[in-house]
Design an enzyme around this catalytic site. Structure first.
Site, short mmCIF file in Angstrom:
data_model
loop_
_atom_site.label_atom_id
_atom_site.label_comp_id
_atom_site.label_asym_id
_atom_site.label_seq_id
_atom_site.Cartn_x
_atom_site.Cartn_y
_atom_site.Cartn_z
CG HIS A 107 -5.87 -38.10 -33.40
ND1 HIS A 107 -6.19 -39.30 -32.78
CD2 HIS A 107 -4.57 -37.87 -33.14
CE1 HIS A 107 -5.10 -39.76 -32.16
NE2 HIS A 107 -4.11 -38.91 -32.38
N GLY A 162 -3.26 -32.38 -26.82
CA GLY A 162 -3.16 -32.45 -28.27
C GLY A 162 -3.05 -31.10 -28.95
CG HIS A 195 -0.82 -43.61 -26.56
ND1 HIS A 195 -1.09 -42.29 -26.89
CD2 HIS A 195 -0.63 -43.61 -25.22
CE1 HIS A 195 -1.06 -41.55 -25.80
NE2 HIS A 195 -0.79 -42.33 -24.77
CG HIS A 230 -8.56 -30.85 -28.67
ND1 HIS A 230 -9.35 -31.94 -28.39
CD2 HIS A 230 -7.27 -31.28 -28.52
CE1 HIS A 230 -8.58 -32.98 -28.08
NE2 HIS A 230 -7.31 -32.60 -28.16
CG ASN A 241 -8.48 -41.17 -30.99
OD1 ASN A 241 -8.35 -41.07 -32.20
ND2 ASN A 241 -7.95 -40.29 -30.15
NE ARG A 264 -9.69 -34.87 -32.20
CZ ARG A 264 -8.81 -35.41 -31.36
NH1 ARG A 264 -8.88 -36.69 -31.05
NH2 ARG A 264 -7.87 -34.67 -30.81
CG ASN A 303 -0.56 -38.28 -23.34
OD1 ASN A 303 0.57 -38.51 -22.94
ND2 ASN A 303 -1.57 -39.08 -23.07
CG ASP A 343 -2.70 -42.68 -30.77
OD1 ASP A 343 -1.62 -42.79 -30.17
OD2 ASP A 343 -3.18 -41.59 -31.10
CG ASP A 362 -0.33 -37.20 -31.85
OD1 ASP A 362 -1.47 -37.61 -32.11
OD2 ASP A 362 0.09 -37.10 -30.67
#
EC number: 3.5.2.3
Length: 426
Positions: free
Chosen positions: A62, A324, A179, A309, A94, A64, A278, A152, A305
């Protein structure tokens, strides 16, 4: 440009053997026990005592960007991947706005190409904005350069929507990467439902929320012939469903994340958002089933994964913090230390799960140290202990439960298309 790597330890028939490797114009020109350049080279890299691996391949990161650049960007996330020895990564969709139209996909690919420190492939969404039941323009997104299709972060809730998506994906020879999570079975939980969640007084997510949707989807994959890939498998029951589906000839593959192999919910002794992800950490029985699934071939690959954050978000209670953890910069070292050094996995198996197999499953030009191949190489120090420090992270995210661990397998240099993408300062 010519570069010569001398004295690296390569896996040859499953065993480490010393080899030299010549890079010419970004490709591997020669691998041999001893190479003396016929003409001068621009650089000689002494890899004495280092493991020379094909660059790692991560099917699940990810980044972002756009939309949440306080957490990560294409630049920082790809640099973090290079720091972990990865040379090819697949970016999940995402982001805001999501790459759910051909135009947005093309914009994402321009950004990835401009700012990516490693090879980047990009997922498109399955449905508009990763929610609801409106399918995206799958043929248009494939033509625009989509790698595969995934929502996902969200499970596709309606069976009919997933069925139609698989029909189209099969026609396009594209994978549906899921997912798996039935929202009606999550009950607002923040960790695995079990004795630990009850003891801590935290709402739990039952494992059946994952397993039920995987069971539904393997039936749809059997009916459509689509390549169905399950993200971050986390429970023993899900492993059983996938094992049975493979035995029945369903075109299903799956991945497991390092944290689900390394940790169980027994490690959660307090309200600690660094351990909130998750799918959540399962029971020790689940963890052992995941290890067994890797070893018997039910689980095909290891994917991080990587989910960064901000520090402020992860400083909150598990009740409020986002799901996450980061993974790009810790995966190889943690897995090598805990599993290869203990004798449970061989180094060849680990490299297969982290490089060779993901490339082969998705037809990526990666995962090999062979002449003519792009010079995507990671050099690891397998013998010198080091401690994982968040100050060393190149990711914006510091949300890792592995900070402070003493490990082996430090990335010394990562080479992408013949050029250094990461070089250790030590």
């Amino acid at each position: 440009m010519k570069r010569l790597i001398k004295n690296g330890q390569c896996l040859v028939d499953g065993h480490l053997q010393v080899r030299d490797l010549l890079i010419v114009d970004g490709k591997i020109a020669k691998i041999s026990q001893h190479i003396t350049a016929a003409t001068p080279v621009d650089q000689i890299v002494d890899a004495q005592g280092l493991f020379m691996s094909p660059g790692l391949v991560d099917l699940h990161v990810h980044l972002r960007e756009p939309g949440q650049t306080d957490k990560e960007t294409v630049k920082t996330g790809s640099l973090a991947a290079a720091h972990g020895g990865y040379t090819t990564i697949a970016a999940m969709p995402n982001v805001i706005p999501a790459p759910d139209t051909p135009e947005r996909m093309r914009d994402m690919l321009v950004l990835n190409q401009r700012d990516g420190a490693v090879h980047l492939v990009q997922y498109a969404t399955i449905t508009t904005a990763r929610g609801g039941d409106e399918l995206v323009d799958m043929p248009g997104l494939k033509d625009a350069g989509a790698f595969a299709f995934s929502n996902d972060g969200n499970g596709v809730q309606t069976a009919g929507t997933m069925y139609q998506a698989m029909i189209q994906a099969a026609r396009l020879n594209m994978a549906v990467v899921a997912h798996a999570e039935d929202d009606s079975l999550t009950y607002g939980g923040v960790m695995h439902e079990g004795s630990v969640s009850k003891r801590l007084g935290l709402p739990g997510i039952p494992s059946v929320s994952e397993t039920a949707q995987v069971a539904r989807d393997v039936a749809l994959a059997a009916a459509t012939g689509a390549h169905y890939h399950v993200c971050h498998v986390s429970s023993a029951a899900t492993v059983q469903v996938i094992r049975a589906a493979k035995a029945a000839g369903v075109n299903v593959t799956c991945e497991v994340s390092p944290h689900h192999l390394l940790l169980s919910d027994e490690k959660i002794t307090r309200d600690n958002a660094m351990l909130k992800m998750n799918p959540p950490l399962g029971s020790e029985q689940d963890r052992q089933a995941l290890i067994a699934g890797l070893l018997d071939g039910t689980i095909d690959v290891i994917a991080t994964d990587h989910a960064p954050h901000t520090d402020a978000e992860k400083a909150q209670s598990m009740l409020k913090a986002p799901f996450g953890i980061t993974g790009s910069e810790t995966a190889f070292a943690m897995l090598y230390t805990k599993f290869v050094k203990s004798g449970l996995f061989s180094l060849a198996q680990l490299i297969n799960w982290m490089s060779v197999s993901p490339a082969e499953l998705f037809g990526l030009n990666a995962g090999k140290l062979t002449e003519g191949q792009s010079a995507d190489i990671a050099l690891f120090d397998l013998t010198t202990p080091f401690t994982i420090h968040s100050d060393d992270f190149l990711s914006k995210g510091h949300n890792s439960p592995f900070i402070g661990e003493q490990v082996l397998g430090k990335t010394v240099r990562t080479i992408v298309s013949g050029t250094d993408a990461y070089l250790s300062k030590d």
